[in-house]
Motif scaffolding. Structure first.
Motif, PDB file in Angstrom:
ATOM      1  N   ALA A 161       3.685  -3.471 -22.354  1.00 17.23           N
ATOM      2  CA  ALA A 161       4.668  -3.111 -21.333  1.00 17.23           C
ATOM      3  C   ALA A 161       4.204  -1.870 -20.578  1.00 17.23           C
ATOM      4  N   LEU A 162       4.386  -1.928 -19.264  1.00 14.79           N
ATOM      5  CA  LEU A 162       4.022  -0.803 -18.401  1.00 14.79           C
ATOM      6  C   LEU A 162       5.316  -0.279 -17.796  1.00 14.79           C
ATOM      7  N   ASP A 163       5.597   1.016 -17.984  1.00 16.22           N
ATOM      8  CA  ASP A 163       6.879   1.505 -17.501  1.00 16.22           C
ATOM      9  C   ASP A 163       6.921   1.503 -15.976  1.00 16.22           C
ATOM     10  N   ARG A 164       8.116   1.605 -15.494  1.00 12.24           N
ATOM     11  CA  ARG A 164       8.380   1.476 -14.069  1.00 12.24           C
ATOM     12  C   ARG A 164       7.568   2.456 -13.215  1.00 12.24           C
ATOM     13  N   VAL A 165       7.501   3.685 -13.661  1.00 12.60           N
ATOM     14  CA  VAL A 165       6.820   4.698 -12.850  1.00 12.60           C
ATOM     15  C   VAL A 165       5.330   4.360 -12.747  1.00 12.60           C
ATOM     16  N   ALA A 166       4.727   4.028 -13.883  1.00 13.45           N
ATOM     17  CA  ALA A 166       3.292   3.695 -13.859  1.00 13.45           C
ATOM     18  C   ALA A 166       3.055   2.429 -13.043  1.00 13.45           C
ATOM     19  N   PHE A 167       3.946   1.446 -13.170  1.00 17.77           N
ATOM     20  CA  PHE A 167       3.773   0.217 -12.399  1.00 17.77           C
ATOM     21  C   PHE A 167       3.793   0.520 -10.912  1.00 17.77           C
ATOM     22  N   ARG A 168       4.805   1.280 -10.497  1.00 18.85           N
ATOM     23  CA  ARG A 168       4.928   1.585  -9.071  1.00 18.85           C
ATOM     24  C   ARG A 168       3.742   2.400  -8.571  1.00 18.85           C
ATOM     25  N   MET A 169       3.300   3.279  -9.423  1.00 18.05           N
ATOM     26  CA  MET A 169       2.213   4.172  -9.035  1.00 18.05           C
ATOM     27  C   MET A 169       0.884   3.419  -8.915  1.00 18.05           C
ATOM     28  N   ILE A 170       0.623   2.547  -9.876  1.00 18.83           N
ATOM     29  CA  ILE A 170      -0.721   1.963  -9.933  1.00 18.83           C
ATOM     30  C   ILE A 170      -0.796   0.546  -9.356  1.00 18.83           C
ATOM     31  N   LEU A 171       0.190  -0.272  -9.621  1.00 14.38           N
ATOM     32  CA  LEU A 171       0.049  -1.683  -9.263  1.00 14.38           C
ATOM     33  C   LEU A 171       0.866  -2.140  -8.064  1.00 14.38           C
ATOM     34  N   MET A 172       1.915  -1.412  -7.752  1.00 12.25           N
ATOM     35  CA  MET A 172       2.851  -1.961  -6.773  1.00 12.25           C
ATOM     36  C   MET A 172       2.284  -2.123  -5.367  1.00 12.25           C
ATOM     37  N   GLU A 173       1.579  -1.102  -4.903  1.00  7.79           N
ATOM     38  CA  GLU A 173       1.165  -1.125  -3.507  1.00  7.79           C
ATOM     39  C   GLU A 173       0.282  -2.324  -3.185  1.00  7.79           C
ATOM     40  N   ASN A 174      -0.702  -2.523  -4.047  1.00  6.86           N
ATOM     41  CA  ASN A 174      -1.634  -3.610  -3.795  1.00  6.86           C
ATOM     42  C   ASN A 174      -0.922  -4.962  -3.872  1.00  6.86           C
ATOM     43  N   THR A 175      -0.051  -5.085  -4.868  1.00  8.08           N
ATOM     44  CA  THR A 175       0.674  -6.345  -5.050  1.00  8.08           C
ATOM     45  C   THR A 175       1.553  -6.620  -3.831  1.00  8.08           C
ATOM     46  N   ALA A 176       2.303  -5.604  -3.409  1.00 11.52           N
ATOM     47  CA  ALA A 176       3.211  -5.786  -2.273  1.00 11.52           C
ATOM     48  C   ALA A 176       2.425  -6.079  -0.997  1.00 11.52           C
ATOM     49  N   ARG A 177       1.290  -5.388  -0.839  1.00 15.23           N
ATOM     50  CA  ARG A 177       0.480  -5.566   0.376  1.00 15.23           C
ATOM     51  C   ARG A 177      -0.004  -7.012   0.473  1.00 15.23           C
ATOM     52  N   LYS A 178      -0.520  -7.530  -0.652  1.00 13.71           N
ATOM     53  CA  LYS A 178      -1.040  -8.894  -0.647  1.00 13.71           C
ATOM     54  C   LYS A 178       0.071  -9.916  -0.405  1.00 13.71           C
ATOM     55  N   ARG A 179       1.195  -9.682  -1.038  1.00 14.97           N
ATOM     56  CA  ARG A 179       2.289 -10.640  -0.890  1.00 14.97           C
ATOM     57  C   ARG A 179       2.781 -10.685   0.546  1.00 14.97           C
ATOM     58  N   ARG A 180       2.899  -9.499   1.179  1.00 13.68           N
ATOM     59  CA  ARG A 180       3.419  -9.533   2.548  1.00 13.68           C
ATOM     60  C   ARG A 180       2.356 -10.015   3.527  1.00 13.68           C
ATOM     61  N   MET A 181       1.088  -9.762   3.183  1.00 12.96           N
ATOM     62  CA  MET A 181       0.005 -10.165   4.072  1.00 12.96           C
ATOM     63  C   MET A 181      -0.096 -11.700   4.139  1.00 12.96           C
ATOM     64  N   TYR A 182       0.055 -12.346   3.004  1.00 15.94           N
ATOM     65  CA  TYR A 182      -0.181 -13.783   2.977  1.00 15.94           C
ATOM     66  C   TYR A 182       1.070 -14.636   3.040  1.00 15.94           C
ATOM     67  N   ASP A 183       2.243 -14.036   2.905  1.00 18.31           N
ATOM     68  CA  ASP A 183       3.409 -14.903   2.787  1.00 18.31           C
ATOM     69  C   ASP A 183       3.659 -15.767   4.010  1.00 18.31           C
ATOM     70  N   SER A 184       3.644 -15.133   5.211  1.00 23.18           N
ATOM     71  CA  SER A 184       3.989 -15.955   6.377  1.00 23.18           C
ATOM     72  C   SER A 184       2.894 -16.978   6.624  1.00 23.18           C
ATOM     73  N   PHE A 185       1.650 -16.573   6.311  1.00 21.13           N
ATOM     74  CA  PHE A 185       0.535 -17.507   6.463  1.00 21.13           C
ATOM     75  C   PHE A 185       0.724 -18.697   5.512  1.00 21.13           C
ATOM     76  N   LEU A 186       0.992 -18.419   4.244  1.00 22.94           N
ATOM     77  CA  LEU A 186       1.146 -19.495   3.259  1.00 22.94           C
ATOM     78  C   LEU A 186       2.339 -20.394   3.607  1.00 22.94           C
ATOM     79  N   ALA A 187       3.371 -19.779   4.171  1.00 17.77           N
ATOM     80  CA  ALA A 187       4.566 -20.557   4.489  1.00 17.77           C
ATOM     81  C   ALA A 187       4.285 -21.595   5.574  1.00 17.77           C
ATOM     82  N   GLU A 188       3.195 -21.359   6.346  1.00 17.69           N
ATOM     83  CA  GLU A 188       2.867 -22.309   7.412  1.00 17.69           C
ATOM     84  C   GLU A 188       1.892 -23.383   6.981  1.00 17.69           C
TER      85      GLU A 188
END
Ligand SMILES: Nc1ncnc2c1ncn2[C@@H]1O[C@@H]2COP(=O)(O)O[C@H]2[C@H]1O
Length: 428
Positions: free
Chosen positions: A247-274
């Motif tokens: 388990a990775l606590d919330r602060v560490a998750f947001r600090m280390i993993l969130m940005e990249n994950t969110a960036r990729k999801r928003r970058m590809y979502d509208s593309f994938l939806a088409e």
């Protein structure tokens, strides 16, 4: 403000400190008190830490936004405003995030929850990355054997793929081992987000409103949404066998993993939806695909895949054109097809065996669905694919493709009334 104060914003350093405001401090404690009483969190410390972090990030956002408003999302009901999240102050958002469509991602997330008939609210800081400045690294001592087990558990998880060395060490240091017996509810739908989990061993089911939507085995991960959006847990996760989790606590998750994950999801979502094959997927299913996508570029004339090679990857064209050639009996390269943005290829497809004439007779719909069916087969490439101009693709490895899109048959069923006819044709 001194650096020290940045880390401990509520600490009293000396009695004659001009900025210290006792009533503000008491107000904060009262608010925390009230929330604790209302929500009765299981993990009190984590809850308090979340509360203060949120306050801190709101305050920082205010400073960043040159004093113009709160810069935060208001708590809202997604149904009270036609399902549209409302910003209290769009200006106050991190400019890049606003431009890059964080709001869209958030709407998407809410829409997926709304689609399941859930009420939720998204609180202030969602998707505002925790600033490095405020991050006090957690170091939980571990044996070499534990470190090795973590390495193996995260090795195949896409969210950890692009970490640099320091981030990797931070992640490993912050992780806590959790042993859960079969039947344990690790996450409860509607609950408050505290940890993000990676499965080392065991099996777990994911249920939304009591219905199973997916399951997790070694290498799988869950619990990121509530941490990313400060939303209630979107699903219940229950162990179906004795399991070992990290388990990775919330602060560490947001600090280390969130940005990249969110960036990729928003970058590809509208593309994938088409893209036709992904259209009927739920937004969350598309998020998981976005996590696994890797960008790759080819120069004009560069060979992407070669006829008769054994193919591993599935390619989706983001920009540019790809030309398909087959070797004629006299050895000449014959152009058989041309694909562009939103088209996809990889694996052997029956249509590549057909002649151009046959292709023209097939509807585009049939061609794309035959291709989808063929992707599940392990056959050599039936054509050479060459970039025509600069070609930008995203790829999905075969393993990820089968894992994420193994239920492609379901997708086809959702997509196509001609499913059985197509299947028959593909198997001939
Ligand atoms: N279809 C889905 N919708 C929402 N969450 C899902 C879905 N499938 C799996 N999950 C996971 O279930 C987790 C429950 O906790 P979170 O909301 O924090 O994060 C969620 C996701 O990681």
């Amino acid at each position: 403000m001194s650096h020290d104060q940045d880390i401990h914003p509520f600490a009293v350093h000396n009695t004659d400190h001009q900025d210290f405001n006792l009533s503000e401090y008491q107000g904060l404690l009262n608010e925390l008190n009230q929330q604790v009483r209302q929500q009765q969190p299981k993990d009190l410390l984590q809850f308090c830490s979340q509360f203060f972090l949120k306050k801190l990030e709101m305050e920082r956002a205010q400073h960043r936004g040159s004093g113009s408003g709160s810069g935060t999302y208001s708590a809202f009901s997604p149904f009270g405003n036609q399902g549209e999240p409302m910003y209290e102050d769009q200006e106050g958002l991190d400019k890049d995030e606003a431009r890059d469509g964080v709001s869209d991602l958030q709407k998407m997330h809410l829409a997926s929850l709304a689609g399941r008939g859930r009420r939720t609210s998204v609180s202030a800081e969602s998707l505002q990355p925790t600033s490095t400045h405020d991050f006090v690294k957690t170091v939980i001592p571990k044996t070499d054997e534990q470190r090795e087990r973590i390495r193996a558990a995260i090795g195949n998880n896409f969210l950890f793929k692009n970490l640099d060395e320091e981030q990797y060490i931070d992640v490993v240091n912050a992780m806590v081992e959790k042993l859960v017996v079969s039947g344990t509810k690790v996450i409860e739908q509607g609950g408050v987000g505290d940890y993000f989990y990676i499965v080392e061993s065991g099996t777990l089911d994911c249920l939304i409103n009591g219905s199973k939507v997916t399951e997790y085995t070694a290498g799988g991960s869950f619990g990121e949404l509530a941490l990313m959006y400060n939303a209630p847990r979107a699903a219940t996760i229950v162990a179906t066998s004795d399991s070992v989790l990290w388990a990775l606590d919330r602060v560490a998750f947001r600090m280390i993993l969130m940005e990249n994950t969110a960036r990729k999801r928003r970058m590809y979502d509208s593309f994938l939806a088409e893209v036709p094959i992904f259209k009927s997927l739920e937004p969350y299913e598309r998020h998981k695909i976005a996590d696994a996508l890797e960008p790759i570029q080819f120069d004009d004339g560069q060979v992407v895949i070669k006829e008769n090679d054994v193919g591993e990857n599935f390619y989706l064209i983001e920009q540019g054109n790809a030309v398909f050639y087959k070797t004629a009996p006299d050895g000449a390269q014959q152009e058989v097809n041309r694909l562009s943005k939103g088209d996809y290829f990889g694996g052997k497809s029956r249509w590549m065996d057909t002649t151009l004439g046959d292709l023209l007779l097939m509807s585009l719909f049939t061609v794309s669905h035959l291709l989808e069916l063929a992707l599940l087969n392990d056959r050599p490439r039936a054509a050479t694919v060459v970039a025509d101009g600069r070609l930008k693709c995203v790829t999905l490895g075969k393993k990820a493709f089968t894992r994420l899109l193994g239920p492609v048959m379901d997708i086809l069923q959702r997509n196509s009334e001609n499913y059985h006819a197509i299947l028959k044709q593909a198997n001939q």
